[in-house]
Design an enzyme around this catalytic site. Structure first.
Site, PDB file in Angstrom:
ATOM      1  N   THR A 188       9.052   1.344 -16.911  1.00 35.26           N
ATOM      2  CA  THR A 188       8.271   1.397 -15.677  1.00 35.26           C
ATOM      3  C   THR A 188       9.280   1.347 -14.535  1.00 35.26           C
ATOM      4  OG1 THR A 188       8.141  -0.994 -15.534  1.00 35.26           O
ATOM      5  CG2 THR A 188       6.382   0.101 -16.746  1.00 35.26           C
ATOM      6  N   GLU A 333       2.635   2.585 -19.135  1.00 32.42           N
ATOM      7  CA  GLU A 333       2.169   1.712 -20.229  1.00 32.42           C
ATOM      8  C   GLU A 333       1.096   2.345 -21.093  1.00 32.42           C
ATOM      9  OE1 GLU A 333       2.784   0.749 -17.144  1.00 32.42           O
ATOM     10  OE2 GLU A 333       3.422  -1.338 -17.036  1.00 32.42           O
ATOM     11  N   LYS A 440      -6.062  -6.923   2.777  1.00 41.20           N
ATOM     12  CA  LYS A 440      -6.985  -8.058   2.817  1.00 41.20           C
ATOM     13  C   LYS A 440      -7.205  -8.460   4.272  1.00 41.20           C
ATOM     14  CE  LYS A 440      -5.664  -9.577  -1.745  1.00 41.20           C
ATOM     15  NZ  LYS A 440      -4.292  -9.097  -1.972  1.00 41.20           N
ATOM     16  N   TRP A 445     -11.829  -6.773   1.506  1.00 41.61           N
ATOM     17  CA  TRP A 445     -10.823  -5.804   1.071  1.00 41.61           C
ATOM     18  C   TRP A 445     -11.065  -4.437   1.684  1.00 41.61           C
ATOM     19  CZ3 TRP A 445      -9.859  -6.345  -4.920  1.00 41.61           C
ATOM     20  CH2 TRP A 445      -9.313  -7.619  -5.170  1.00 41.61           C
TER      21      TRP A 445
HETATM   22  P1  ADP Z   1       5.407   3.932 -11.117  1.00 42.57           P
HETATM   23  O1  ADP Z   1       4.460   4.588 -10.149  1.00 42.57           O
HETATM   24  O2  ADP Z   1       5.500   2.456 -10.913  1.00 42.57           O
HETATM   25  O3  ADP Z   1       6.655   4.643 -11.272  1.00 42.57           O
HETATM   26  P2  ADP Z   1       3.673   4.811 -13.198  1.00 42.57           P
HETATM   27  O4  ADP Z   1       3.975   6.246 -13.175  1.00 42.57           O
HETATM   28  O5  ADP Z   1       3.415   4.176 -14.484  1.00 42.57           O
HETATM   29  O6  ADP Z   1       4.811   4.015 -12.559  1.00 42.57           O
HETATM   30  O7  ADP Z   1       2.496   4.572 -12.165  1.00 42.57           O
HETATM   31  C1  ADP Z   1       1.249   4.153 -12.549  1.00 42.57           C
HETATM   32  C2  ADP Z   1       0.423   3.833 -11.347  1.00 42.57           C
HETATM   33  O8  ADP Z   1       0.273   4.974 -10.499  1.00 42.57           O
HETATM   34  C3  ADP Z   1      -0.985   3.431 -11.690  1.00 42.57           C
HETATM   35  O9  ADP Z   1      -1.056   2.095 -12.075  1.00 42.57           O
HETATM   36  C4  ADP Z   1      -1.714   3.727 -10.384  1.00 42.57           C
HETATM   37  O10 ADP Z   1      -1.573   2.665  -9.458  1.00 42.57           O
HETATM   38  C5  ADP Z   1      -0.993   4.919  -9.846  1.00 42.57           C
HETATM   39  N1  ADP Z   1      -1.754   6.149 -10.151  1.00 42.57           N
HETATM   40  C6  ADP Z   1      -1.535   7.022 -11.135  1.00 42.57           C
HETATM   41  N2  ADP Z   1      -2.414   8.048 -11.077  1.00 42.57           N
HETATM   42  C7  ADP Z   1      -3.222   7.804 -10.019  1.00 42.57           C
HETATM   43  C8  ADP Z   1      -4.338   8.482  -9.433  1.00 42.57           C
HETATM   44  N3  ADP Z   1      -4.795   9.644  -9.888  1.00 42.57           N
HETATM   45  N4  ADP Z   1      -4.928   7.903  -8.357  1.00 42.57           N
HETATM   46  C9  ADP Z   1      -4.489   6.733  -7.858  1.00 42.57           C
HETATM   47  N5  ADP Z   1      -3.436   6.059  -8.357  1.00 42.57           N
HETATM   48  C10 ADP Z   1      -2.811   6.592  -9.427  1.00 42.57           C
END
Ligand code: ADP
Length: 541
Positions: A188, A333, A440, A445
């Site tokens: 991640t 994940e 917040k 929210w």
């Molecule tokens: P990082 O962004 O930390 O590099 P990830 O690619 O695993 O790692 O990101 C996952 C996160 O990206 C999700 O938990 C969510 O917050 C956000 N995300 C992914 N797809 C979407 C989407 N279609 N709309 C909103 N948020 C999204």
């Protein structure tokens, strides 16, 4: 009484079986790559499979043992594709490293993964020179190039990809591994704390790949030509290099040139039908097409994910370019597929405005994963499209525990995603925010995604971000940051007026800052963390 067991063959679900299939039944289907220095490279699945087997033998000759991690620092290209299969195929673990991370993070990740060999594209040679002394356990650094292209930098134990291949023949059969054994490792991005490794198994990746090919997900077929803009170092390019082999789709790998002009050229010359990327990539493409007044001749479908897709962007592509972009939600994940937004039969009868409102949601789960939302006490909330809570997921390709960390993140068998949203009666998820991005305000929210979406609907806005900043009375209030389209201007007053009547009054941001650009994370998303650091005191008075 003992269960009566089924009497069917049991073949392990293995990454190598995808390439075997593509070689046997789609051998002459092309894989096209834009390389760093050799222009366009073109071959087919049969040739790729032969080279992957030769690379497998080279890895074994270098002493790579089952379960050992082999790293890559590379763009989307044919050698990276070969490594995806060669490394996992021999029972080792393909560890794709994201070169956009900071040096300290890269060092930490490579050492945590205990990478034995690291393959790199030449554009990262200077980076490797800095990394090598801090990653002493890497036995070999392999330049993904021919001998004459080997970099001049001082890199210890440097080997050459094409030399390794040249020394081997393709007389090799992929071993029958345990399908539960580890196949790939991704970290991640670690926006807070150290990055965490997610170790995928052959089984989880095959099931994830099958689910991704389904008609209500990518819907790939042997008549498609797919171009992943999403990098192969980011959650396995959303599984596209595996899914394409599974169905025998033509694959186009764009290398390091991800600007509108380079992508457009590949779309047209290779007759691409499907493309996948994060919103900033689609946005860049849209601005390019708009500015040059271009049309897309074959691209008709795409996936957008990684962060929320602005409604205006989806509509623009559908109306002006006849490209249907579906939104997906996922995370490292969960391999990454969590939801995909395709309408159901009954939705097709809805008025256009309602269909468009549905398309802005993140989508519904494919078979293989289940979602629920919970309140602060962990109680399940109703799927009524109204209740908002933390999103939990479980399924065949969801992490059980992180690499090298003992404590499992699961709560009663579910993985807490850190995302906040609602789920409607049809299973469509709508993310309102990441838990850490929620604003917040006076105990209530405010979801930043809605406010960003609205700002992006303004015809002169190129990009928008809304963050919560400190407010002496309300704790936090929304602040809008906007990037105008090239050659255009925007004012605070007109942006605030644009929100009037579209959201509750108390949701309207307190201020607007017009900026030239927004900072991006290593995965190409707008970095709210950096924005919050910079603007935290903006409303402090
Ligand atoms: P990082 O962004 O930390 O590099 P990830 O690619 O695993 O790692 O990101 C996952 C996160 O990206 C999700 O938990 C969510 O917050 C956000 N995300 C992914 N797809 C979407 C989407 N279609 N709309 C909103 N948020 C999204």
């Amino acid at each position: 009484m003992a269960a009566l067991m089924g009497q069917m063959m049991e073949r392990p679900l293995l990454i190598s079986s995808l390439l075997d299939h593509a070689e046997q039944y789609h051998g002459d289907t092309e894989i096209v790559s834009r390389t760093l220095s050799d222009g366009i490279h073109r071959y087919d699945y049969a040739a790729a499979a032969v080279r992957a087997r030769r690379m497998a033998k080279a890895l074994l000759r270098l002493g790579v043992q089952p379960g050992e991690r082999v790293g890559t620092l590379a763009w989307n290209g044919y050698r990276h594709f070969e490594l995806y299969y060669a490394i996992s195929g021999i029972g080792a673990v393909t560890h794709t490293v994201n070169p956009r991370l900071f040096l300290e993070q890269l060092v930490w990740i490579i050492n945590d993964a205990d990478d034995q060999i690291l393959f790199f594209d030449l554009s990262f040679s200077a980076l490797i020179e800095k990394l090598a002394p801090q990653c002493p356990k890497v036995r070999h650094w392999v330049g993904m190039c021919s001998r004459e292209q080997l970099p001049a930098e001082a890199i210890p134990n440097l080997l050459c990809y094409e030399d390794l291949l040249a020394a081997e023949d393709a007389d090799y059969s992929w071993p029958d591994l345990d399908e539960r054994s580890a196949a790939a490792l991704c970290y991640t991005s670690g926006t807070t704390g150290n990055p965490k490794g997610v170790l995928y198994s052959h089984r989880s990746m095959l099931l994830h790949g099958l689910a991704s090919c389904a008609p209500d997900v990518f819907g790939f077929s042997a008549r498609d030509c797919v171009l992943p803009v999403v990098p192969m170092f980011h959650v396995n390019a959303w599984t596209i290099p595996y899914a394409a082999a599974m169905v025998g789709a033509k694959l186009v790998l764009p290398g390091a040139a991800l600007d509108g002009a380079s992508l457009y050229e590949l779309f047209e010359t290779e007759r691409v039908t499907f493309c996948g990327g994060v919103p900033t990539v689609w946005q860049g493409l849209m601005l390019y097409l708009d500015a040059k007044k271009l049309k897309l001749s074959t691209l008709r479908r795409g996936v957008i994910g990684g962060s929320a897709a602005p409604a205006a962007l989806l509509q623009k592509f559908e109306q002006d370019y006849q490209v249907k972009i579906d939104q997906a939600w996922g995370m490292t994940e969960i391999s990454p597929l969590g939801t995909y937004n395709r309408a159901k039969l009954k939705h097709l009868k809805l008025p256009l405005a309602e269909q468009q409102a549905l398309a802005v949601k993140q989508g519904r789960p494919p078979f293989g994963v289940q979602l629920k939302i919970v309140d602060a006490e962990g109680q399940t909330l109703p799927n009524d499209g109204v209740a908002v809570g933390e999103l939990m997921i479980r399924g065949h390709w969801v992490v059980d525990h992180y690499f090298n960390l003992d404590k499992s993140p699961l709560q009663n068998g579910w993985f807490p995603t850190g995302d906040v949203g609602s789920i409607d009666a049809d299973g469509y998820l709508q993310i309102t925010d990441r838990a850490k991005d929620v604003i917040k305000s006076g105990g209530e929210w405010i979801g930043s995604i809605d406010l960003e979406n609205l700002a992006c609907a303004h015809p002169r806005v190129a990009q928008a971000a809304v963050i919560g900043v400190f407010h002496p009375k309300w704790d936090e209030r929304p602040l809008l940051l906007v990037v105008p389209r090239e050659g255009e201007t925007l004012t605070r007053e007109e942006m605030l007026a644009f929100y009037e009547g579209k959201v509750a009054k108390w949701w309207i941001p307190d201020d607007v800052v017009v900026v030239e650009a927004l900072p991006l994370t290593a995965t190409g998303k707008i970095s709210k963390l950096q924005l919050r650091e910079k603007y935290r005191q903006h409303l402090a008075g």
